[in-house]
Design a protein around this motif. Sequence first.
Motif, PDB file in Angstrom:
ATOM      1  N   LEU A  45       3.019   7.455  -2.405  1.00  0.00           N
ATOM      2  CA  LEU A  45       0.708   7.274  -2.727  1.00  0.00           C
ATOM      3  C   LEU A  45       0.895   5.786  -2.078  1.00  0.00           C
ATOM      4  N   SER A  46       2.112   4.718  -2.045  1.00  0.00           N
ATOM      5  CA  SER A  46       1.526   3.476  -1.889  1.00  0.00           C
ATOM      6  C   SER A  46       1.594   2.919  -0.575  1.00  0.00           C
ATOM      7  N   GLU A  47       2.799   3.579   0.393  1.00  0.00           N
ATOM      8  CA  GLU A  47       2.390   3.521   1.844  1.00  0.00           C
ATOM      9  C   GLU A  47       2.657   5.006   2.450  1.00  0.00           C
ATOM     10  N   LEU A  48       1.014   5.436   1.824  1.00  0.00           N
ATOM     11  CA  LEU A  48       0.499   6.701   2.547  1.00  0.00           C
ATOM     12  C   LEU A  48      -1.216   6.596   2.411  1.00  0.00           C
ATOM     13  N   ARG A  49      -1.039   5.206   1.079  1.00  0.00           N
ATOM     14  CA  ARG A  49      -2.234   4.228   0.880  1.00  0.00           C
ATOM     15  C   ARG A  49      -2.678   3.521   2.019  1.00  0.00           C
ATOM     16  N   LYS A  50      -1.346   2.432   2.254  1.00  0.00           N
ATOM     17  CA  LYS A  50      -1.322   1.507   3.406  1.00  0.00           C
ATOM     18  C   LYS A  50      -1.761   1.917   5.047  1.00  0.00           C
ATOM     19  N   ILE A  51      -0.923   3.102   4.946  1.00  0.00           N
ATOM     20  CA  ILE A  51      -0.581   4.075   6.581  1.00  0.00           C
ATOM     21  C   ILE A  51      -2.461   3.619   6.600  1.00  0.00           C
TER      22      ILE A  51
END
Length: 458
Positions: free
Chosen positions: A205-211
């Motif tokens: 989720l944090s990687e998705l949010r970052k992208i």
Amino acid sequence: MERSCTMTPYERLVAIDQAHVWHPFTQMKDYNQSDPLIIERGEGVMLYDVQGRAYYDGFSSVWLNVHGHNVPELNEAITAQLGRVAHSTLLGMANIPAIELAEKLVEITPQGLTKVFYSDAGATGVEIAVKMAFQYWMNLGKTSKTKFITMNQAYHGDTIGAVSVGAIPLYHDVFRPMLFPSYVVPYPYAYRHERGAHGAKEATLSELRKILETSAHEIAAMIVEPIVQGASGIIVMPEGCLREMATLCREYDVLFIADEVATGFGRTGMMFACDHEEVSPDLMVVGKGLTGGYLPVAATLATEEVYRAFYADYEEQKTFFHGHSFTGNPLGCAVALASLKRFEDHRMLDAVRRKALLVEHKLRAIQDAPHVGEIRQKGLMVGIELVKDKSTRQAYEWAERIGVRVTGRARELGMLTRPLGHVVVFMPPLASTDAELDAMTDILMKAIIDVTEGGRVR
Ligand SMILES: *Cc1c(COP(=O)(O)O)cnc(C)c1O
């Protein structure tokens, strides 16, 4: 090739097969040195080869079969339609089964999906979803939104668009130079994440949010295998992850595509995997089990909002210029309708959930076995990850062909399935009876123990 008249019928078929058939996902050098299995007929959950041997269909003929083989009602749906017309096109005209099936699909799929675009394979269904998402933004004038997000180890089929949103190095890397690049977020693989399910989910989720924060303006859509990532090794998502990904995408104005080709039609214990977390995607792809596994029909479902972006005056050229010769094939749609009727008549979803528990209990017998790393299951979708060392979770070497050896042993014991690397897959037809599931799980467990512990003596 010499075909002597002293050959048995089996030998003759093998000779022709080896001379002329190139099999999918198969190293032909291995295949040609093996003793090939040639299926002649099926009945219920059994398949029979030309030498008269019987096998349980332990992988639903590659994740397709729902009600078993040679089911009279399904056969009759096809022959009744065959007496009317085998095929006519959906390009600018319609046919009866395609219309009736569209109505049914809209009724049973998650809320908001109201339009059905047919094709003939999971990969073409994905290709359509990807092109629809892309053109959706073009038609709205948001021409910067051209990219896609996928998940690590994702599999969406084998055509070039589907491979571009795929992320299994073994299958996809060789084609990389001809593909469009996609953003890749880590798939939450709890067993192999140092902080388990929670850590894996947070990382995703944090990687998705970052992208999304940095790049949503150039992203058309995210594509996901909901709840269970299939071809990567039947990997089940931590609870809530799917829902949170869908919510994030909505927040950042990125379309959410659910690839339900493997998980659809009751396989995971709900009609669709999205139903587990009440997710309503913008686009959804179905295939495999749609026709009960009888004929090649797939469909891409879209929301009213997506559809509206294409609905314009002829001169505007906003039409979706895509279609396949066999789109909306009447025979396939007719058997799909019969299959969905059986779901209701036989209360299939309740049955799948009950049978899934039975399988789960049975498989506990091997959960402590020294080479059983993890048993993953959602409904009647099971993957057993084998490991060389249970305490360190060390994987087997590729060259050890552990999965191939286990499924080879299962075949000797009377059940067919195919491995995914070192993961042994068990996906019985949903209609398998308790007694059949009992027999199949016995073979599955014996094959695993024989190969991983016994070596095995021929
Ligand atoms: C099998 C599969 C596909 C491809 O479907 P085909 O009918 O083989 O083209 C796509 N997505 C997922 C998740 C699948 O399991």
